[in-house]
Design an enzyme around this catalytic site. Structure first.
Site, short mmCIF file in Angstrom:
data_model
loop_
_atom_site.label_atom_id
_atom_site.label_comp_id
_atom_site.label_asym_id
_atom_site.label_seq_id
_atom_site.Cartn_x
_atom_site.Cartn_y
_atom_site.Cartn_z
N ASP A 32 -42.95 53.45 -66.64
CA ASP A 32 -42.22 54.32 -66.12
C ASP A 32 -40.75 54.26 -67.05
OD1 ASP A 32 -43.95 53.78 -63.62
OD2 ASP A 32 -42.56 55.61 -63.12
N ARG A 58 -35.36 59.50 -57.74
CA ARG A 58 -36.01 58.11 -58.01
C ARG A 58 -35.38 57.39 -59.25
NH1 ARG A 58 -42.23 58.14 -57.76
NH2 ARG A 58 -41.85 55.93 -57.27
N ARG A 100 -45.51 62.69 -58.49
CA ARG A 100 -45.07 61.66 -59.15
C ARG A 100 -45.63 61.32 -60.32
NH1 ARG A 100 -49.70 60.43 -60.07
NH2 ARG A 100 -48.86 58.27 -60.44
N GLY A 101 -45.05 60.13 -60.98
CA GLY A 101 -45.59 59.82 -62.25
C GLY A 101 -44.43 60.19 -63.19
N ALA A 102 -44.09 59.21 -64.21
CA ALA A 102 -42.86 59.65 -64.85
C ALA A 102 -42.43 60.72 -65.57
CB ALA A 102 -42.79 58.36 -65.71
N GLN A 140 -52.31 55.29 -55.17
CA GLN A 140 -52.18 56.22 -56.44
C GLN A 140 -53.79 56.09 -57.11
OE1 GLN A 140 -49.51 54.50 -55.68
NE2 GLN A 140 -47.77 55.33 -56.30
N LYS A 181 -45.75 50.67 -62.17
CA LYS A 181 -46.08 50.42 -60.84
C LYS A 181 -46.46 49.03 -60.42
CE LYS A 181 -46.18 52.90 -58.29
NZ LYS A 181 -45.01 53.10 -57.16
O1 MRU Z 1 -44.49 55.67 -57.66
P1 MRU Z 1 -45.13 56.52 -58.89
O2 MRU Z 1 -46.49 56.89 -58.41
O3 MRU Z 1 -44.48 57.67 -59.47
O4 MRU Z 1 -45.48 55.53 -60.00
C1 MRU Z 1 -46.26 56.08 -61.33
C2 MRU Z 1 -46.39 54.91 -62.20
O5 MRU Z 1 -46.14 53.76 -62.12
C3 MRU Z 1 -47.12 55.32 -63.67
O6 MRU Z 1 -47.97 54.43 -63.89
C4 MRU Z 1 -46.09 55.55 -64.64
O7 MRU Z 1 -45.10 56.66 -64.10
C5 MRU Z 1 -46.62 56.36 -65.70
S1 MRU Z 1 -47.54 57.99 -65.26
C6 MRU Z 1 -47.91 58.61 -66.91
#
Ligand code: MRU
Length: 354
Positions: A245, A95, A52-54, A204, A256
């Site tokens: 994201d 997603r 996860r994470g963009a 997270q 998030k």
């Molecule tokens: O649902 P997630 O854990 O994928 O959400 C992640 C976030 O919101 C992060 O802040 C975002 O993707 C930036 S990651 C460098």
């Protein structure tokens, strides 16, 4: 999904014709790695928040297309293309909010849609896809380090930095975006404390940000999401740094769920609200944040976090996984090519043109 051995931790890597990922669902209790061999397995891993994470989602999807090419039956060039398009579609459905996913899929698809490549053989396409996925991963790591370099000037000395979710090495190819800024500032001796919002419901912040900062001996204190307002009021937060994201052309930032609340609080308390993200997170096709699709995740993550039901049966829940902070609440957007300041229409356009 099979288990893979691990030495030092990594978010994702390509090895022996498979994508290896740390399973983020189990951190910090277990450091377990998975070896994925099909595009479907990668799509499932993205949906289930194994990865996860963009930026990390974008990298994983790119390798997913390499696996699609490897698994294709290849009856002829047309059937090969069809297989790749089907896998691209499957990965795109995982997603909706992080634009890095669509950015990476688009970039990979240019290889099989390039007419100049099309008369060449399967091996050539496979190799080109792998090289492109590795390049996306390399560029991401490089961008994170540059974001850190540019962001360090925004951090005052002895800073107490509040962050939300995990925008760290675990959310990228390594080093992180918001945590890239934190890492660079820590190396410069500027960090007194990182306050990590727990980040309900998937935690997270509590599980992942705390884990990776502790591994790097960066001081971290976990707070529950509801404590941020109180700590800002009592003067215990110097600035907020978060990831993103998707960033619209006007500087509205999707991140998030809970980030918007922090942006409002930061403005009320006169605290800078900074966003750190690579340019692959900027969606120039979206004029404002109102157009950004917000993922709604299933009931269980809220009602039964980590397998334990905490609500009375039959009670409704909502689970928008992201929110949008309006550009006028954002003090700065740190990218790999520099820092954008309001008005973002102009400053982001200038950074995109670099
Ligand atoms: O649902 P997630 O854990 O994928 O959400 C992640 C976030 O919101 C992060 O802040 C975002 O993707 C930036 S990651 C460098």
């Amino acid at each position: 999904m099979e288990n893979a051995p691990s030495d030092q931790w990594f978010t994702l890597r390509w090895r022996d014709d498979a994508l290896e990922l740390i399973d983020q669902r189990f951190l910090p209790r277990r450091e377990e790695y998975l070896r994925l061999k099909t595009a479907d397995a990668v799509a499932e891993a993205i949906e289930k928040l194994v990865v996860r994470g963009a930026p990390a989602i974008g990298c994983a999807a790119a390798f997913g297309l390499v696996l699609a090419a490897k698994r294709s039956e290849y009856l002829n060039p047309e059937s090969f293309k069809k297989d790749l398009e089907l896998s691209r579609k499957r990965l795109a459905q995982t997603r909706p909010t992080a634009v890095n996913l669509f950015w990476a899929l688009e970039r990979m698809s240019l290889i099989w849609n390039d007419k100049a490549n099309w008369n060449l053989d399967r091996e050539f396409i496979e190799e080109s896809l792998l090289n492109e996925a590795l390049e996306i991963q390399r560029e991401d790591l490089d961008s994170c380090r540059k974001i850190g370099m540019h962001g360090v000037d925004l951090i005052p000395s002895s800073a107490r930095v509040l962050t939300h979710c995990n925008a760290g090495g675990l959310a990228t190819s390594g080093y992180g975006t918001a945590l890239g800024v934190v890492r660079a500032a820590h190396s410069a001796g500027k960090i007194q404390m990182v306050l990590a919002d727990e980040t309900r419901p998937f935690l997270q912040g509590a599980r992942l940000t705390a884990w990776e900062l502790q591994r790097d001996a960066i001081p971290v204190t976990v707070i529950t999401d509801g404590m941020a307002a109180h700590l800002m009021k009592t003067g215990e937060v110097d600035l907020v740094v978060v990831g993103a994201d998707r960033i619209a052309k006007n500087g509205d930032v999707a991140n998030k769920i809970g980030t918007y609340g922090l942006a409002v609080l930061a403005r009320h308390h006169g605290i800078p609200m900074c966003v750190a993200a690579p340019r692959s997170t900027i969606d120039v096709k979206m004029a404002t944040g109102a157009e950004i699709p917000i993922e709604e995740r299933g009931r269980n993550e809220v009602a039964s976090p980590f397998g334990e039901t905490i609500l009375p049966d039959g009670v409704a829940v909502r689970h928008p996984a992201f929110d949008v902070s309006p550009a006028d609440l954002i003090s700065a957007i740190v990218t790999e090519v520099g820092v954008a300041r309001p008005p973002y229409e102009d400053s982001l356009e200038a950074l995109m043109a670099k």
